[in-house]
Scaffold this motif. Structure first.
Motif, short mmCIF file in Angstrom:
data_model
loop_
_atom_site.label_atom_id
_atom_site.label_comp_id
_atom_site.label_asym_id
_atom_site.label_seq_id
_atom_site.Cartn_x
_atom_site.Cartn_y
_atom_site.Cartn_z
N SER A 153 0.84 -1.21 0.00
CA SER A 153 0.00 0.00 0.00
C SER A 153 0.87 1.26 0.00
O SER A 153 0.53 2.26 -0.64
CB SER A 153 -0.96 0.00 1.19
N LYS A 154 2.00 1.24 0.71
CA LYS A 154 2.91 2.39 0.69
C LYS A 154 3.47 2.61 -0.71
O LYS A 154 3.56 3.75 -1.19
CB LYS A 154 4.07 2.17 1.65
N ASP A 155 3.86 1.54 -1.39
CA ASP A 155 4.39 1.66 -2.75
C ASP A 155 3.33 2.22 -3.70
O ASP A 155 3.63 3.05 -4.56
CB ASP A 155 4.88 0.30 -3.26
N ARG A 156 2.10 1.75 -3.55
CA ARG A 156 1.02 2.22 -4.41
C ARG A 156 0.76 3.72 -4.17
O ARG A 156 0.60 4.49 -5.11
CB ARG A 156 -0.24 1.40 -4.15
N ASP A 157 0.75 4.15 -2.91
CA ASP A 157 0.54 5.56 -2.59
C ASP A 157 1.68 6.42 -3.13
O ASP A 157 1.45 7.52 -3.64
CB ASP A 157 0.42 5.76 -1.08
N ALA A 160 3.55 5.76 -5.72
CA ALA A 160 3.43 5.82 -7.17
C ALA A 160 2.40 6.87 -7.58
O ALA A 160 2.62 7.63 -8.54
CB ALA A 160 3.05 4.45 -7.72
N LYS A 161 1.28 6.93 -6.88
CA LYS A 161 0.27 7.97 -7.18
C LYS A 161 0.85 9.36 -6.95
O LYS A 161 0.62 10.28 -7.74
CB LYS A 161 -0.96 7.78 -6.29
N GLN A 162 1.58 9.52 -5.86
CA GLN A 162 2.15 10.83 -5.53
C GLN A 162 3.18 11.24 -6.58
O GLN A 162 3.24 12.41 -6.99
CB GLN A 162 2.79 10.78 -4.15
N LYS A 163 3.98 10.30 -7.05
CA LYS A 163 4.97 10.59 -8.10
C LYS A 163 4.28 11.06 -9.37
O LYS A 163 4.75 11.99 -10.03
CB LYS A 163 5.80 9.34 -8.41
N GLU A 164 3.17 10.38 -9.74
CA GLU A 164 2.44 10.79 -10.94
C GLU A 164 1.93 12.22 -10.82
O GLU A 164 2.01 12.99 -11.77
CB GLU A 164 1.27 9.84 -11.20
N ARG A 165 1.40 12.55 -9.65
CA ARG A 165 0.91 13.92 -9.44
C ARG A 165 2.05 14.94 -9.56
O ARG A 165 1.89 15.99 -10.16
CB ARG A 165 0.25 14.03 -8.06
N ILE A 166 3.18 14.63 -8.94
CA ILE A 166 4.32 15.54 -8.99
C ILE A 166 4.79 15.72 -10.43
O ILE A 166 5.05 16.85 -10.88
CB ILE A 166 5.46 15.02 -8.08
N MET A 167 4.93 14.63 -11.16
CA MET A 167 5.40 14.70 -12.54
C MET A 167 4.39 15.45 -13.42
O MET A 167 4.79 16.20 -14.31
CB MET A 167 5.64 13.29 -13.09
N LYS A 168 3.12 15.26 -13.17
CA LYS A 168 2.09 15.91 -13.96
C LYS A 168 2.15 17.42 -13.79
O LYS A 168 2.05 18.18 -14.76
CB LYS A 168 0.72 15.38 -13.55
N HIS A 169 2.35 17.87 -12.55
CA HIS A 169 2.39 19.31 -12.28
C HIS A 169 3.75 19.92 -12.66
O HIS A 169 3.82 21.11 -12.95
CB HIS A 169 2.09 19.60 -10.81
N SER A 170 4.81 19.15 -12.67
CA SER A 170 6.12 19.70 -13.02
C SER A 170 6.27 19.87 -14.53
O SER A 170 7.05 20.70 -14.98
CB SER A 170 7.24 18.78 -12.50
#
Length: 160
Positions: A142-146, A148-158
């Motif tokens: 569950s930590k890895d999945r969370d 991964a979601k956070q990384k996608e958000r960061i990359m999307k906004h950057s």
């Protein structure tokens, strides 16, 4: 001539076993056929299937699906005795069954059904060899999945 076309019914997944992905490490997936009766196929067209506690056992050289619930339709014939949790035979080659038995006995795996889906006019099941997770493994997943979601958000906004 009318040009009204019927929408295709049956493309895709009928049921998934999400609990299996949570409780087990899944390896070595296989696609197998199912032996079903008429009322079961009609129920599957309506999506009335649950795979929560389903598993595969080998009896006398044949693979059987246990614990899958296919709920009968209300308009099913009255002369048919429906058994929603009956054992259903899986259609597999002898080599595949032998390989499954070998891995289950040697390495301590179990075999679970992870999905039932349409493939053309046929209904197929996806089974996988599974090894049980402990509670700390589930937390790590569950930590890895969370993350991964956070990384996608960061990359999307950057990128903007």
């Amino acid at each position: 001539m009318s040009t009204n076309k019927k929408p295709k019914s049956g493309g895709g997944t009928i049921a998934q076993n999400k609990k299996a992905r949570h409780d087990y490490f899944l390896e070595d997936k296989l696609e197998v056929g199912l032996v079903l009766t008429g009322w079961e196929v009609k129920s599957l067209r309506e999506g009335k299937c649950q795979l929560v506690d389903s598993f595969v056992q080998i009896h006398n050289g044949e693979a059987w699906l246990h614990g899958a619930l296919i709920s009968p339709l209300q308009q099913a014939s009255t002369h048919i005795v429906t058994e929603p949790r009956r054992e259903r035979k899986l259609l597999m080659h002898r080599r595949e069954i032998d390989r499954l038995v070998q891995k289950i006995q040697a390495k301590g795996y179990t075999c679970v059904c992870t999905a039932i889906y349409w493939k053309g006019p046929n209904i197929k099941a996806e089974i996988a060899l599974a090894k049980g997770k402990q509670s700390h493994d589930k937390r790590d997943t569950s930590k890895d999945r969370d993350w991964a979601k956070q990384k996608e958000r960061i990359m999307k906004h950057s990128v903007r």
